[in-house]
Design an enzyme around this catalytic site. Sequence first.
Site, PDB file in Angstrom:
ATOM      1  CB  ALA A  11      -0.945  -0.007   1.199  1.00 58.49           C
ATOM      2  CB  ALA A  12       3.225   2.738   2.426  1.00 60.55           C
ATOM      3  CB  CYS A  43      -8.080  -5.657   4.982  1.00 62.39           C
ATOM      4  SG  CYS A  43      -6.928  -4.510   5.758  1.00 62.39           S
ATOM      5  CG  ASP A 301       1.067  -1.912   8.065  1.00 64.09           C
ATOM      6  OD1 ASP A 301       0.450  -0.833   8.082  1.00 64.09           O
ATOM      7  OD2 ASP A 301       0.535  -2.991   7.741  1.00 64.09           O
ATOM      8  CG  ASN A 323      -3.537   3.041   0.363  1.00 64.79           C
ATOM      9  OD1 ASN A 323      -3.228   2.905  -0.814  1.00 64.79           O
ATOM     10  ND2 ASN A 323      -3.917   2.025   1.119  1.00 64.79           N
TER      11      ASN A 323
END
Length: 468
Positions: A11-12, A43, A301, A323
């Site tokens: 995501a990041a 998720c 994270d 995000n």
Amino acid sequence: MSTFVVVGGDAAGMSAASKAKRDDPDLDVVVFERGQWVSYGACGLPYYVKGEIQSLEDLVSVTPEEFREERDIDLRIGHDVTEIDPDGRTVTAQGDDGEVEQEYDHLLVATGAEAVTPPIEGLDREGVYTLGSMSDGKDLREYVARARDEGNLQQPDRGLACQFLETCTGPVGIVGGGYIGIEMAEALAANGFEVHLFQRGDRVLTQFSRATSEAVLDHLETQDVAVYLDSEVRELAGDGSVEAVVTPDDRVPVEMVLVGTGVRPRTALAEAAGIELGETGAIATDAYRETTVQDVYAAGDCAEAEHVVTGAPAYVPLALTANRHGRAVGQTVTGSPTEGGGVAGTAAVKAFDVEAARTGVLPEEARRAGFDPLTDTIEAKSRAGYYPEGGTVQVTLTVDRPTGRVLGGSLVSEYGEGAVHRSHALVGAVTEGVTVDELANYDLAYAPPFNTTWDPVLTAAKVVDGQR
């Protein structure tokens, strides 16, 4: 040409890479990902195991080919970054093609989190699983499929847990009563397994209010999930394969165990490069996600962020934070310095036929932060009383007694009755520092199919404000 290197392709990392390339098409963007999957929704893994999502590929937002061909990002999967050299401004990665050294002008560390390994004997036995990656999800889905093929499961009539545990076969254990534990209890019970959930503390979902936790626990028990509170697992016993979960008080026979005791930031690579960690144990950053090493950023994270209520560093490993912060880094490295924004600890979970949400800080954390918390719990109808459908919403609201500032909230309702969506009003109040009397005057939408004239959130605000 300037080069932006990203370590980590979820995501990041991919948000940063995509935003940077959009804002500066001439920027050379290189992403190293040690696995084979990028930009996926971890998720969704419990719902893949459950069978509601049919393919792992359905969890992928953008494929590697799309990143390379449509976004012009040099994405290198199967490349494990083994060293960051801030002085030489290089990273070293190991892939199938050998060792690669890549120079950078700006670097983002987005190495994510890894499953916590609790001190339990027998974690290496066959039949013991975690759920922290796409491959973990694949393994669990295959276990469920094998159990079906071998005829070990009796499918319940309602597609949920067996009505009586003694009529089920295929007992499984879940260690941990947090998000993963609760979601996987539903996923496994839906496939006919006899589910035993072990929690070392005195309640499940400890991030939520006690009232919310108790409501979820009550519902788990109606779904025939056997919950063992205050049960610290000492051993996963067996001869080769796991055969039982052992606590000081019980020895429960099982055929499989899922360990879901939380995650911790993956920081070894950053630490070895001299990048400082914060008080939470995650990578410390400033408001722009820059670490203590110039031109090296951290997001997702593996990094901490500032809590909007306490102002202190917090570790909240959730998808939206990753995000948002990744996107902000992408803007910053292309010349538009952008703050990633704080976190409120907002989260939601579905447990069979109930939904729960939380945001802000609850009384224990509020006291540690120096507040004088006042909290109360109310229950109200989710829709107009005369409307033919509906249920109830339970709202626990916490405010600072002297100032009236809204500090946090925890909500639970029947699935579809709005606990999660109602929490968004509390997120706004918590983030903006709204007082409880101001919250009580929020102009929330009303129509009989959706809520009562006085929404449960407004009712909770009036009740708590009246106690100050």
